[in-house]
Write a protein that holds these residues in place. Structure first.
Motif, PDB file in Angstrom:
ATOM      1  N   SER A   7      13.760  -0.014  17.478  1.00  0.00           N
ATOM      2  CA  SER A   7      12.899  -1.725  17.213  1.00  0.00           C
ATOM      3  C   SER A   7      11.098  -1.956  17.012  1.00  0.00           C
ATOM      4  N   GLY A   8      10.771  -1.127  16.973  1.00  0.00           N
ATOM      5  CA  GLY A   8       9.274  -0.885  16.626  1.00  0.00           C
ATOM      6  C   GLY A   8       9.588  -0.458  15.325  1.00  0.00           C
ATOM      7  N   PRO A   9       8.128  -0.611  14.928  1.00  0.00           N
ATOM      8  CA  PRO A   9       7.396   0.199  13.373  1.00  0.00           C
ATOM      9  C   PRO A   9       8.311   2.063  13.211  1.00  0.00           C
ATOM     10  N   VAL A  10       8.468   1.298  11.949  1.00  0.00           N
ATOM     11  CA  VAL A  10       9.628   3.312  11.758  1.00  0.00           C
ATOM     12  C   VAL A  10       8.285   3.683  10.981  1.00  0.00           C
ATOM     13  N   THR A  11       8.410   5.251  10.498  1.00  0.00           N
ATOM     14  CA  THR A  11       7.802   5.687   9.556  1.00  0.00           C
ATOM     15  C   THR A  11       8.248   6.540   8.445  1.00  0.00           C
ATOM     16  N   SER A  12       7.821   6.315   7.451  1.00  0.00           N
ATOM     17  CA  SER A  12       9.258   7.642   6.521  1.00  0.00           C
ATOM     18  C   SER A  12       7.844   8.413   6.032  1.00  0.00           C
ATOM     19  N   THR A  13       7.953   9.648   5.449  1.00  0.00           N
ATOM     20  CA  THR A  13       7.575  10.298   4.966  1.00  0.00           C
ATOM     21  C   THR A  13       8.987  10.434   3.802  1.00  0.00           C
ATOM     22  N   ASN A  14       9.925  10.251   3.309  1.00  0.00           N
ATOM     23  CA  ASN A  14      10.750  10.054   2.056  1.00  0.00           C
ATOM     24  C   ASN A  14      11.074   8.809   1.400  1.00  0.00           C
ATOM     25  N   GLY A  15      10.465   7.969   1.499  1.00  0.00           N
ATOM     26  CA  GLY A  15      10.696   6.382   2.001  1.00  0.00           C
ATOM     27  C   GLY A  15      12.187   6.310   2.558  1.00  0.00           C
ATOM     28  N   PHE A  16      12.528   4.379   2.073  1.00  0.00           N
ATOM     29  CA  PHE A  16      13.524   3.860   2.947  1.00  0.00           C
ATOM     30  C   PHE A  16      15.110   4.255   2.275  1.00  0.00           C
ATOM     31  N   ILE A  17      16.498   4.997   3.099  1.00  0.00           N
ATOM     32  CA  ILE A  17      16.835   5.464   2.346  1.00  0.00           C
ATOM     33  C   ILE A  17      18.067   4.171   3.199  1.00  0.00           C
ATOM     34  N   GLY A  18      18.784   3.795   2.393  1.00  0.00           N
ATOM     35  CA  GLY A  18      20.598   2.652   2.850  1.00  0.00           C
ATOM     36  C   GLY A  18      19.767   1.186   2.828  1.00  0.00           C
ATOM     37  N   ALA A  19      20.674   0.717   2.753  1.00  0.00           N
ATOM     38  CA  ALA A  19      20.116  -0.306   2.984  1.00  0.00           C
ATOM     39  C   ALA A  19      19.066  -0.919   4.795  1.00  0.00           C
ATOM     40  N   THR A  20      18.551  -1.937   4.204  1.00  0.00           N
ATOM     41  CA  THR A  20      17.058  -2.571   5.290  1.00  0.00           C
ATOM     42  C   THR A  20      17.276  -4.049   4.896  1.00  0.00           C
ATOM     43  N   THR A  21      18.079  -4.839   6.325  1.00  0.00           N
ATOM     44  CA  THR A  21      17.677  -6.614   5.880  1.00  0.00           C
ATOM     45  C   THR A  21      16.437  -6.967   7.242  1.00  0.00           C
ATOM     46  N   GLY A  22      16.144  -8.030   6.662  1.00  0.00           N
ATOM     47  CA  GLY A  22      14.647  -8.019   7.907  1.00  0.00           C
ATOM     48  C   GLY A  22      13.868  -8.381   6.874  1.00  0.00           C
ATOM     49  N   ASN A  23      12.886  -8.436   7.644  1.00  0.00           N
ATOM     50  CA  ASN A  23      11.033  -8.279   6.966  1.00  0.00           C
ATOM     51  C   ASN A  23      11.017  -6.488   7.176  1.00  0.00           C
ATOM     52  N   VAL A  24      10.586  -6.110   5.884  1.00  0.00           N
ATOM     53  CA  VAL A  24       9.864  -4.736   5.855  1.00  0.00           C
ATOM     54  C   VAL A  24       8.693  -4.872   5.592  1.00  0.00           C
ATOM     55  N   THR A  25       7.682  -4.220   6.047  1.00  0.00           N
ATOM     56  CA  THR A  25       6.712  -4.204   5.960  1.00  0.00           C
ATOM     57  C   THR A  25       6.219  -2.423   5.627  1.00  0.00           C
ATOM     58  N   GLY A  26       4.993  -2.341   4.525  1.00  0.00           N
ATOM     59  CA  GLY A  26       4.566  -0.441   4.525  1.00  0.00           C
ATOM     60  C   GLY A  26       5.011  -0.479   3.523  1.00  0.00           C
ATOM     61  N   ASP A  27       5.029   0.279   2.811  1.00  0.00           N
ATOM     62  CA  ASP A  27       4.899   1.852   1.452  1.00  0.00           C
ATOM     63  C   ASP A  27       6.443   1.712   1.328  1.00  0.00           C
ATOM     64  N   VAL A  28       6.924   2.054   0.082  1.00  0.00           N
ATOM     65  CA  VAL A  28       8.379   1.676  -0.068  1.00  0.00           C
ATOM     66  C   VAL A  28       8.368   2.610  -1.831  1.00  0.00           C
ATOM     67  N   ALA A  29       9.153   4.180  -1.180  1.00  0.00           N
ATOM     68  CA  ALA A  29       9.171   5.073  -2.719  1.00  0.00           C
ATOM     69  C   ALA A  29      10.463   4.747  -2.951  1.00  0.00           C
ATOM     70  N   GLY A  30      10.264   3.995  -4.804  1.00  0.00           N
ATOM     71  CA  GLY A  30      11.978   4.079  -5.486  1.00  0.00           C
ATOM     72  C   GLY A  30      11.598   2.576  -5.600  1.00  0.00           C
ATOM     73  N   THR A  31      13.060   2.067  -5.724  1.00  0.00           N
ATOM     74  CA  THR A  31      13.339   0.696  -6.600  1.00  0.00           C
ATOM     75  C   THR A  31      13.968  -0.466  -4.792  1.00  0.00           C
ATOM     76  N   ILE A  32      13.531  -1.518  -5.021  1.00  0.00           N
ATOM     77  CA  ILE A  32      13.916  -2.552  -4.286  1.00  0.00           C
ATOM     78  C   ILE A  32      14.967  -3.677  -4.769  1.00  0.00           C
ATOM     79  N   THR A  33      15.584  -4.031  -3.791  1.00  0.00           N
ATOM     80  CA  THR A  33      16.713  -4.915  -4.496  1.00  0.00           C
ATOM     81  C   THR A  33      15.827  -5.951  -3.555  1.00  0.00           C
ATOM     82  N   LEU A  34      16.320  -7.466  -4.423  1.00  0.00           N
ATOM     83  CA  LEU A  34      15.698  -8.980  -3.721  1.00  0.00           C
ATOM     84  C   LEU A  34      16.923  -9.270  -3.684  1.00  0.00           C
ATOM     85  N   THR A  35      16.311 -10.231  -2.821  1.00  0.00           N
ATOM     86  CA  THR A  35      18.294 -11.186  -2.773  1.00  0.00           C
ATOM     87  C   THR A  35      17.852 -12.212  -3.937  1.00  0.00           C
TER      88      THR A  35
END
Length: 86
Positions: A7-35
């Protein structure tokens, strides 16, 4: 595989893995998919919030383009012009 909800900020040292919905802030390693939107469906969105980014399948005179909200309209990232369908 286990699933965890945060329910709060999440820090990842290896990028985000899996589906993410809602507002995402911070660094993203890899690809992102936009609606994907069309010019018509993008312009119908009530919020064209400054800083939001969308993919518009026909926004560059019929070709695909990434667009951003400036607070009142969606603008093409390549020309800073208005979206336009062919």
């Amino acid at each position: 595989m286990a699933s965890t909800t945060f329910s709060g900020p999440v820090t990842s040292t290896n990028g985000f893995i899996g589906a993410t919905t809602g507002n995402v802030t911070g660094d993203v390693a890899g690809t992102i998919t936009l609606t994907s939107y069309t010019v018509t469906s993008a312009n119908a969105l009530a919020a064209k919030t400054a800083g939001k980014v969308i993919y518009v399948s026909n926004g560059a005179n019929g070709a695909a383009v990434v667009a951003f909200g400036n607070g009142s309209a969606w603008l093409r990232c390549d020309t800073l012009g208005a979206l336009a369908a062919a």
